[in-house]
Design a protein around this motif. Structure first.
Motif, PDB file in Angstrom:
ATOM      1  N   ILE A  60      -2.974   0.526  -3.984  1.00 30.82           N
ATOM      2  CA  ILE A  60      -2.662  -0.767  -3.390  1.00 30.82           C
ATOM      3  C   ILE A  60      -2.303  -1.727  -4.510  1.00 30.82           C
ATOM      4  O   ILE A  60      -2.932  -1.724  -5.566  1.00 30.82           O
TER       5      ILE A  60
ATOM      6  N   ALA B 260      -2.973  13.831   7.713  1.00 38.31           N
ATOM      7  CA  ALA B 260      -3.104  12.369   7.731  1.00 38.31           C
ATOM      8  C   ALA B 260      -2.536  11.758   6.461  1.00 38.31           C
ATOM      9  O   ALA B 260      -2.487  12.417   5.417  1.00 38.31           O
ATOM     10  N   PRO B 261      -2.088  10.520   6.534  1.00 38.39           N
ATOM     11  CA  PRO B 261      -1.667   9.820   5.309  1.00 38.39           C
ATOM     12  C   PRO B 261      -2.845   9.706   4.339  1.00 38.39           C
ATOM     13  O   PRO B 261      -3.969   9.434   4.751  1.00 38.39           O
TER      14      PRO B 261
ATOM     15  N   TYR C 147       1.112   5.405   0.485  1.00 34.46           N
ATOM     16  CA  TYR C 147       0.447   6.582   1.037  1.00 34.46           C
ATOM     17  C   TYR C 147       1.375   7.782   0.911  1.00 34.46           C
ATOM     18  O   TYR C 147       2.596   7.653   0.914  1.00 34.46           O
TER      19      TYR C 147
ATOM     20  N   LEU D   3      -1.140  -3.513   9.391  1.00 35.09           N
ATOM     21  CA  LEU D   3      -0.372  -2.934   8.293  1.00 35.09           C
ATOM     22  C   LEU D   3       0.886  -2.305   8.882  1.00 35.09           C
ATOM     23  O   LEU D   3       0.811  -1.450   9.760  1.00 35.09           O
TER      24      LEU D   3
ATOM     25  N   THR E  96      -8.100  -0.857   0.910  1.00 37.13           N
ATOM     26  CA  THR E  96      -7.620   0.464   1.266  1.00 37.13           C
ATOM     27  C   THR E  96      -8.048   0.839   2.668  1.00 37.13           C
ATOM     28  O   THR E  96      -9.198   0.641   3.046  1.00 37.13           O
ATOM     29  N   GLN E  97      -7.121   1.408   3.420  1.00 42.72           N
ATOM     30  CA  GLN E  97      -7.473   1.988   4.700  1.00 42.72           C
ATOM     31  C   GLN E  97      -7.549   3.500   4.534  1.00 42.72           C
ATOM     32  O   GLN E  97      -6.633   4.114   4.004  1.00 42.72           O
ATOM     33  N   TYR E  98      -8.642   4.070   4.984  1.00 47.81           N
ATOM     34  CA  TYR E  98      -8.810   5.513   4.920  1.00 47.81           C
ATOM     35  C   TYR E  98      -8.533   6.098   6.299  1.00 47.81           C
ATOM     36  O   TYR E  98      -9.129   5.686   7.281  1.00 47.81           O
ATOM     37  N   PHE E  99      -7.643   7.071   6.316  1.00 49.85           N
ATOM     38  CA  PHE E  99      -7.224   7.676   7.570  1.00 49.85           C
ATOM     39  C   PHE E  99      -8.015   8.936   7.897  1.00 49.85           C
ATOM     40  O   PHE E  99      -8.361   9.716   7.007  1.00 49.85           O
TER      41      PHE E  99
ATOM     42  N   HIS F  95       0.859  -1.181   0.000  1.00 51.98           N
ATOM     43  CA  HIS F  95       0.000   0.000   0.000  1.00 51.98           C
ATOM     44  C   HIS F  95       0.897   1.232   0.000  1.00 51.98           C
ATOM     45  O   HIS F  95       1.847   1.296   0.769  1.00 51.98           O
TER      46      HIS F  95
ATOM     47  N   PHE G 203      -4.209   7.796   0.940  1.00 56.41           N
ATOM     48  CA  PHE G 203      -4.011   6.587   0.134  1.00 56.41           C
ATOM     49  C   PHE G 203      -3.725   6.948  -1.319  1.00 56.41           C
ATOM     50  O   PHE G 203      -4.390   7.792  -1.910  1.00 56.41           O
TER      51      PHE G 203
END
Lengths: 112, 115
Positions: free
Chosen positions: A47, A41-42, A34, A100, B103-106, A32, A44
């Motif tokens: 992926i 914040a990170p 970022y 992660l 996907t991880q959303y922060f 992933h 995205f």
């Protein structure tokens, strides 16, 4: 156990290209990417799942080489907005995990 | 576009005090996470939460930490007795599927300062 990124930092002029690498001593299931701007914040980017695929989004693309246990992020014709710290993240213990682990980060500065 | 929200944006507390950091994940997401980032360092995994229980946690997440989903929308991180070294940015994240595949959303983060 964390992925290792290189370079640690890179300075570019607008319009130049950059490559950021992410490698692991353990098998990578997915990678992933970022981008994090200072104090934010990170965000995205993309992926990549195992299979040696390459993905792209406009002028940012990435490759994933499962055998070499590494991924590379390609930034083409960089813009000022590309500045920030880039992190790769990976579930080191395989796909069936919610943990992660992020890499050491690469600071990218794009200058006019 | 749906987003993860966090409150407060900045929390200042005295050492030994309890703090609760709040997060509202994206509404249809099923997996929730807390991460920590000490100033100038990388993002570190703390805990993941699924189906109303902790699914994984890191060695950082000791007995001083707890998480809860008190209702259908909020996800909280509690630090019982804060230490100076707990000062960091805390990010909440959510995903629809397993972290390894999705996907991880922060969220925007909560800056915790322990004095």
């Amino acid at each position: 156990q964390q992925p290792v990124q290189s370079p640690q930092a890179v300075i570019l002029r607008e319009g130049e290209d950059a490559v950021i690498n992410c490698s692991s001593s353990k098998a990578l299931y997915s990678v992933h990417w970022y981008r994090q701007k200072h104090g934010e914040a990170p965000v995205f980017l993309m992926i990549l799942l195992k299979g040696g695929e390459q993905k792209g989004h406009e002028k940012i693309s990435a490759s994933f080489n499962e055998k070499k246990q590494q991924s590379s992020l390609y930034l083409t014709a960089s813009q000022l907005s590309y500045s920030g710290t880039y992190f790769c993240g990976t579930p080191l213990s395989g796909g069936a995990t919610n943990k992660l682990i992020f890499g050491t980060g690469t600071l990218l500065a794009v200058q006019p | 576009e749906p987003e993860v929200t966090q409150t407060p944006s900045h929390q200042v507390t005295q050492m030994g005090q309890e703090v609760i950091l709040r997060c509202v994940p994206i509404s249809n997401h099923l997996y929730f996470y807390w991460y920590r980032q000490i100033l100038g360092q990388k993002v570190e995994f703390l805990v993941s939460f699924y189906n109303n229980e902790i699914s994984e946690k890191s060695e950082i997440f000791d007995d001083q930490f707890s998480v809860e989903r008190p209702d259908g929308s909020n996800f909280t991180l509690k630090i019982r007795s804060t230490k100076l070294e707990d000062s960091a940015m805390y990010f909440c994240a959510s995903s629809l599927r397993l972290a390894g595949e999705d996907t991880q959303y922060f969220g925007p983060g909560t800056r915790l300062t322990v004095l």
